[in-house]
Design a protein around this motif. Structure first.
Motif, PDB file in Angstrom:
ATOM      1  N   ALA A 196      -6.437  -7.776  -0.156  1.00 51.00           N
ATOM      2  CA  ALA A 196      -7.240  -6.726   0.485  1.00 51.00           C
ATOM      3  C   ALA A 196      -6.543  -6.183   1.735  1.00 51.00           C
ATOM      4  N   SER A 248       0.836  -1.195   0.000  1.00 52.05           N
ATOM      5  CA  SER A 248       0.000   0.000   0.000  1.00 52.05           C
ATOM      6  C   SER A 248       0.877   1.253   0.000  1.00 52.05           C
ATOM      7  N   ALA A 275      -3.583  -4.047   0.894  1.00 52.50           N
ATOM      8  CA  ALA A 275      -4.030  -2.709   0.513  1.00 52.50           C
ATOM      9  C   ALA A 275      -4.320  -1.838   1.733  1.00 52.50           C
ATOM     10  N   LYS A 276      -4.547  -2.468   2.877  1.00 52.69           N
ATOM     11  CA  LYS A 276      -4.780  -1.720   4.120  1.00 52.69           C
ATOM     12  C   LYS A 276      -3.493  -1.500   4.916  1.00 52.69           C
ATOM     13  N   GLN A 328      -6.448  -4.229  -7.070  1.00 51.35           N
ATOM     14  CA  GLN A 328      -5.885  -3.210  -6.184  1.00 51.35           C
ATOM     15  C   GLN A 328      -4.823  -2.370  -6.887  1.00 51.35           C
ATOM     16  N   GLU A 373      -4.766   1.125  -4.904  1.00 52.38           N
ATOM     17  CA  GLU A 373      -4.767   0.723  -3.495  1.00 52.38           C
ATOM     18  C   GLU A 373      -3.475   0.002  -3.131  1.00 52.38           C
ATOM     19  N   LEU A 374      -2.875  -0.632  -4.128  1.00 52.87           N
ATOM     20  CA  LEU A 374      -1.538  -1.201  -4.003  1.00 52.87           C
ATOM     21  C   LEU A 374      -0.648  -0.562  -5.061  1.00 52.87           C
ATOM     22  N   ARG A 383      -6.559   0.160  -9.142  1.00 50.70           N
ATOM     23  CA  ARG A 383      -7.249   1.223  -8.395  1.00 50.70           C
ATOM     24  C   ARG A 383      -6.280   2.075  -7.576  1.00 50.70           C
ATOM     25  N   ASP A 422      -7.269 -13.452  -2.239  1.00 48.07           N
ATOM     26  CA  ASP A 422      -8.035 -12.208  -2.276  1.00 48.07           C
ATOM     27  C   ASP A 422      -8.018 -11.485  -0.933  1.00 48.07           C
ATOM     28  N   LEU A 470      -3.470  -9.481  -7.654  1.00 43.60           N
ATOM     29  CA  LEU A 470      -3.256  -8.098  -7.251  1.00 43.60           C
ATOM     30  C   LEU A 470      -3.819  -7.090  -8.243  1.00 43.60           C
TER      31      LEU A 470
END
Length: 299
Positions: free
Chosen positions: A229, A168, A232-233, A248, A253-254, A251, A225, A245
């Protein structure tokens, strides 16, 4: 006299070890299995099993009958498949297993095309990340990603799958900048449980030498998955087949970590039980998947 049915019953009995277990699997009363076994032994004039209160043990003659009857049943099945292929062509049921995440993101398009081209096919899918026992569970084929362990299964490579390493923006701000792959050693990492060494990253340098870094495990899961996720956090570095991946990464997010490094690729294989005659419908599906994946861009 139904010799093939006797052989099939004896196969189940030998595998399950008791008359009651064999009867349960065959869906008949235990007395029916017992009568069939006694009739078979009487017809052959030899004892095939030694009975005890807890289990049944094959005699040497039983072991020999088991092995020969297994080969004969395979030949009978192959003959019937050949006859069905001649009369029906690409038609009938197919049972296929595939990894969950890969199945959801990569199989709808090729399966849609295959089923439209062959409307007489009935396809049953089983999506899960653990490896099914194709023979015991009655699958025609499975798709598997990664290195294949030694087995009697027949395998066909369908394509190569590129790996990606992601983290991230928050994680990279805290631990970065990461300019060399060696800097990944010891960083928090998310690990796929079914990988042999999911906490180890390998790469190839420009001079052809090999590099290696080991992540510190912060989370282990058996599904890619959830790992993507949580990466990404901000919970760590995650290395996985790129399709895991992709969402993410697209988008933001990663972020890709060292995308120019020569991260390894893995392989997608179709595997199926050894057989004298692969049904035309199964062969058609394997060929269709191979054609689809060979035509996709690698990245």
């Amino acid at each position: 006299m139904d010799a093939a049915r006797d052989m099939a019953t004896f196969q189940v009995l030998a595998r399950t070890g008791t008359i009651s277990a064999a009867a349960h699997e065959l869906g008949v009363a235990p007395s029916a299995v017992s009568r069939r076994l006694k009739a078979l032994e009487a017809r052959l004039g030899i004892e095939l099993v030694r009975r005890s209160t807890r289990a049944m043990v094959l005699t040497p003659a039983g072991e020999a009958y088991l092995a020969r009857s297994k080969d004969l049943l395979k030949s009978i099945d192959a003959l019937e498949e050949e006859m069905r292929d001649e009369s029906l062509g690409v038609a009938g049921p197919i049972r296929m297993a595939a990894p969950l995440s890969f199945g959801l993101c990569a199989l709808p398009d090729p399966l849609d095309a295959f089923l439209k081209a062959h409307p007489a096919i009935s396809l049953e899918m089983d999506l899960r990340d653990d490896q099914v026992d194709l023979v015991r569970e009655g699958f025609d084929l499975a798709l598997r990603i990664g290195e294949l362990p030694p087995s009697t299964l027949i395998a066909k490579k369908l394509t190569s799958i590129p790996f990606a390493v992601g983290a991230s923006p928050e994680f990279l701000e805290k631990h970065g900048p990461i300019e060399k792959p060696e800097q990944l050693d010891g960083l928090p990492g998310l690990v796929y449980a079914n990988a042999l060494r999911g906490d180890v990253l390998n790469w190839t340098n420009e001079d052809g030498s090999e590099g290696r870094a080991q992540l510190t495990r912060t989370l282990v899961a058996n599904n890619g998955d959830i790992l993507a996720a949580l990466a990404a956090k901000g919970h760590g570095i995650y290395a996985a087949p790129r399709f895991i991946l992709a969402g993410q990464l697209n988008r933001g997010e990663l972020l890709p970590v060292l995308p120019d490094v020569g991260w390894p690729e893995t392989a997608l294989h179709a595997v199926w039980p050894p057989t004298d005659h692969l049904p035309a419908r199964v062969r058609a599906l394997i060929d269709s998947l191979a054609a689809h994946f060979s035509g996709l861009p690698r990245r």
